[in-house]
Design a protein around this motif. Structure first.
Motif, PDB file in Angstrom:
ATOM      1  N   VAL A 148       1.444   4.111   7.090  1.00 25.35           N
ATOM      2  CA  VAL A 148       2.879   4.052   6.362  1.00 25.35           C
ATOM      3  C   VAL A 148       2.614   3.734   4.841  1.00 25.35           C
ATOM      4  O   VAL A 148       1.764   3.365   4.600  1.00 25.35           O
ATOM      5  CB  VAL A 148       3.779   2.937   6.790  1.00 25.35           C
ATOM      6  CG1 VAL A 148       5.071   2.463   6.004  1.00 25.35           C
ATOM      7  CG2 VAL A 148       4.140   3.080   8.231  1.00 25.35           C
ATOM      8  N   LEU A 149       3.180   4.560   4.088  1.00 30.46           N
ATOM      9  CA  LEU A 149       2.842   4.923   2.770  1.00 30.46           C
ATOM     10  C   LEU A 149       4.264   4.023   2.082  1.00 30.46           C
ATOM     11  O   LEU A 149       5.336   3.988   2.479  1.00 30.46           O
ATOM     12  CB  LEU A 149       3.114   6.469   2.397  1.00 30.46           C
ATOM     13  CG  LEU A 149       1.885   7.079   2.541  1.00 30.46           C
ATOM     14  CD1 LEU A 149       2.353   8.590   2.273  1.00 30.46           C
ATOM     15  CD2 LEU A 149       0.717   6.764   1.469  1.00 30.46           C
ATOM     16  N   PHE A 150       3.829   3.190   1.195  1.00 26.66           N
ATOM     17  CA  PHE A 150       4.740   2.331   0.223  1.00 26.66           C
ATOM     18  C   PHE A 150       4.557   2.854  -1.015  1.00 26.66           C
ATOM     19  O   PHE A 150       3.715   2.850  -1.573  1.00 26.66           O
ATOM     20  CB  PHE A 150       4.428   1.014   0.472  1.00 26.66           C
ATOM     21  CG  PHE A 150       4.525   0.182   1.693  1.00 26.66           C
ATOM     22  CD1 PHE A 150       5.909  -0.103   2.092  1.00 26.66           C
ATOM     23  CD2 PHE A 150       3.603   0.381   2.664  1.00 26.66           C
ATOM     24  CE1 PHE A 150       5.839  -0.689   3.482  1.00 26.66           C
ATOM     25  CE2 PHE A 150       3.992  -0.277   3.784  1.00 26.66           C
ATOM     26  CZ  PHE A 150       4.833  -0.698   4.167  1.00 26.66           C
ATOM     27  N   LEU A 151       5.498   3.602  -1.692  1.00 26.25           N
ATOM     28  CA  LEU A 151       5.823   3.918  -3.256  1.00 26.25           C
ATOM     29  C   LEU A 151       7.010   3.398  -3.874  1.00 26.25           C
ATOM     30  O   LEU A 151       7.974   2.981  -3.159  1.00 26.25           O
ATOM     31  CB  LEU A 151       5.675   5.373  -3.002  1.00 26.25           C
ATOM     32  CG  LEU A 151       4.932   6.120  -2.116  1.00 26.25           C
ATOM     33  CD1 LEU A 151       5.423   6.795  -0.867  1.00 26.25           C
ATOM     34  CD2 LEU A 151       3.942   7.088  -2.984  1.00 26.25           C
ATOM     35  N   GLU A 152       6.773   3.398  -5.169  1.00 28.08           N
ATOM     36  CA  GLU A 152       8.058   3.027  -6.185  1.00 28.08           C
ATOM     37  C   GLU A 152       8.211   4.189  -6.915  1.00 28.08           C
ATOM     38  O   GLU A 152       7.333   5.067  -7.363  1.00 28.08           O
ATOM     39  CB  GLU A 152       7.915   1.837  -6.740  1.00 28.08           C
ATOM     40  CG  GLU A 152       6.591   1.904  -7.660  1.00 28.08           C
ATOM     41  CD  GLU A 152       6.279   0.598  -8.538  1.00 28.08           C
ATOM     42  OE1 GLU A 152       7.293  -0.249  -8.477  1.00 28.08           O
ATOM     43  OE2 GLU A 152       5.389   0.590  -9.486  1.00 28.08           O
TER      44      GLU A 152
END
Length: 496
Positions: free
Chosen positions: A369-373
């Protein structure tokens, strides 16, 4: 906590006196239902003390009542950032999202509120409503039970058992097919006419029908993403609980100053504090880290929800391959590999990089899972392409599933560098990076539509683009794109 500047002999400064006057009178007008007048006073108070929590809370309530949901969301998002363990503020923010059908964002805030305060019945109830609209009847029933809402819990049980045939619509907006013949102008407030937006608010229930604990939910088609439909489509006697109770709960959690209390002559008395939920036992002035951390967890994508757009964040589940930018990467889980992606022309790869620098596209593979802002002043929107494709400015495309076919191209320009585009098509989901709220303008017949380049996201349908200079601006020329044909121009309106 707001601070007060004190002059000699313990007296407040003129700025503080004026702030308290505007705040108090604005609160009185708000309680009396004179919302436009209250808004003016509360905006003045906010200008005098922008960080005052009471002032921001009341101004957010005024915006909410006036239907200015973008502004209300901005205020409560900032309040939540400043007070991440305040369950009451998270419920307020969740109510704004619920009112605008931003279901995933609403669920995230309600879930955080219930984590912080497990016995918060209204947070459970509104979380149940959001989950029901998203088609997650089992989880919705659990929260209705915790909220003490027996009627809704029974409805969810019947839905699970199949006593009522409920069809959950897609949990994500679907890009509409370009109309044939010429498209008709969209009707304000109708879902899907403006490119599947989650900002279109559902109709609010009359004030007399508002209750603190909603006990019913309208099952009707075309009310938004995640809306439920019932066969036969009989909604007689149903109550629109997406709107019902929200204003009552909002007013309760951000209540104004009591209007019956006379205004102090010298304004020496402070305005009473708004109620605040306590996320840790009384007598403890700071939360325990082990209690605080779980409530602050970023919303992660899952197999059932591969793209999850939350409050100021985006997470994507990689199971196979995903094309995405890594700009704004916060973290990733699992075992992922990243391979730089190149542009394609007529389905064939070229040697030109797809994107530049930190914003270059990569092909993420593996499982995780990728977490980005998002970048500053931008936000994410996840959409399903449905049966039709779209031409999108390259800078507005952030990620898309492997199943989505893409081609890169340019619109030649004599007044500015060529306009870089991505043609996206096929069944699959796309995440857009926008500088404002997504809207659309129909393109039809012989009348072209011209959109300033700063607002253009792309277009859909049989549309021919042409880069032009807007009249009246000579140096430097203000650039726009003229669109003709049949379809929709996709634009982004900045949030003010």
């Amino acid at each position: 906590m707001a601070t007060t500047r004190v002059t000699g002999r313990g007296q407040k400064s003129p700025v503080d006196e004026e702030f308290l006057k505007q705040l108090y009178q604005g609160g009185e007008l708000l309680a009396q239902g004179r919302v436009p007048e209250a808004r003016q006073l509360l905006e003045r108070a906010h200008q005098l003390q922008p960080r005052n929590e009471k002032g921001r809370n009341l101004l957010g309530l005024a915006y909410f009542k006036l239907g200015l949901f973008d502004r209300a969301a901005e205020i409560y998002e900032a309040l939540v950032r400043d007070n991440p363990v305040d369950a009451t503020l998270r419920v307020n923010l969740g109510l704004v999202y619920l009112k605008t059908n931003a279901l995933q964002r609403a669920m995230r805030e309600f879930e955080a509120a219930t984590d912080l305060q497990p016995d918060h019945q209204k947070a459970h109830n509104y979380l149940g409503l959001a989950l029901a609209q998203a088609g997650e009847y089992g989880r919705a029933r659990e929260h209705f039970v915790k909220a003490g809402s027996e009627v809704m819990a029974e409805k969810m049980a019947k839905a699970i058992a199949g006593e009522k045939v409920l069809r959950p619509s897609r949990a994500m907006p679907v890009l509409p097919r370009a109309p044939t013949p010429a498209p008709r102008p969209p009707v304000e407030g109708q879902w899907g006419t403006q490119f599947g937006l989650d900002e279109t608010p559902p109709a609010a229930a009359p004030a007399s029908a508002a209750e603190e604990d909603p006990e019913d939910l309208r099952f009707a088609e075309d009310e938004g993403p995640g809306a439920l439909s019932e066969e036969p489509a009989d909604t007689s006697g149903a109550v629109d609980e997406t709107g019902a109770g929200i204003e009552a709960a909002f007013a309760e959690t951000a209540q104004a100053v009591a209007p019956s209390e006379p205004l102090p002559q010298s304004l020496e008395e402070a305005v009473p504090e708004l109620p605040r939920a306590v996320a840790f036992p009384s007598g403890r002035d700071v939360p325990v880290l082990s209690e605080l951390v779980p409530a602050l967890a970023l919303a992660g994508a899952s197999q059932a929800q591969p793209f999850r757009v939350g409050n100021g964040s985006f997470s994507a589940r990689v199971e196979g391959e995903l094309l995405t930018r890594l700009e704004g990467l916060v973290a990733f889980t699992g075992q992922l590999q990243f391979q730089p992606e190149v542009k394609r022309f007529r389905g064939r790869p070229t040697e030109e990089p797809f994107g530049d620098g930190a914003g270059r596209f990569v092909r993420a593979s593996g499982q995780g899972v990728l977490f980005l802002e998002p970048a500053e002043s931008r936000s994410f929107l996840a959409v399903d392409l449905g049966d039709a494709g779209a031409y999108v400015r390259e800078e507005c495309v952030f990620a898309f599933e492997e199943a989505v076919a893409f081609d890169n191209g340019k619109v030649p320009s004599e007044v500015t560098p060529d306009l870089d585009l991505v043609h996206l098509r096929g069944q699959g989901r796309v995440v857009l990076s926008l500088g404002g709220t997504l809207r659309s303008v129909p393109v039809a017949g012989e009348t072209p539509v011209t959109v300033p380049l700063s607002h253009l996201v792309g277009w859909q349908g049989k549309v021919t683009p042409r880069v032009v200079a807007l009249p009246g601006v000579v140096t430097p020329p203000r650039v726009a794109v003229e669109l003709s044909g049949e379809g929709f121009a996709l634009i982004a309106l900045p949030v003010r």
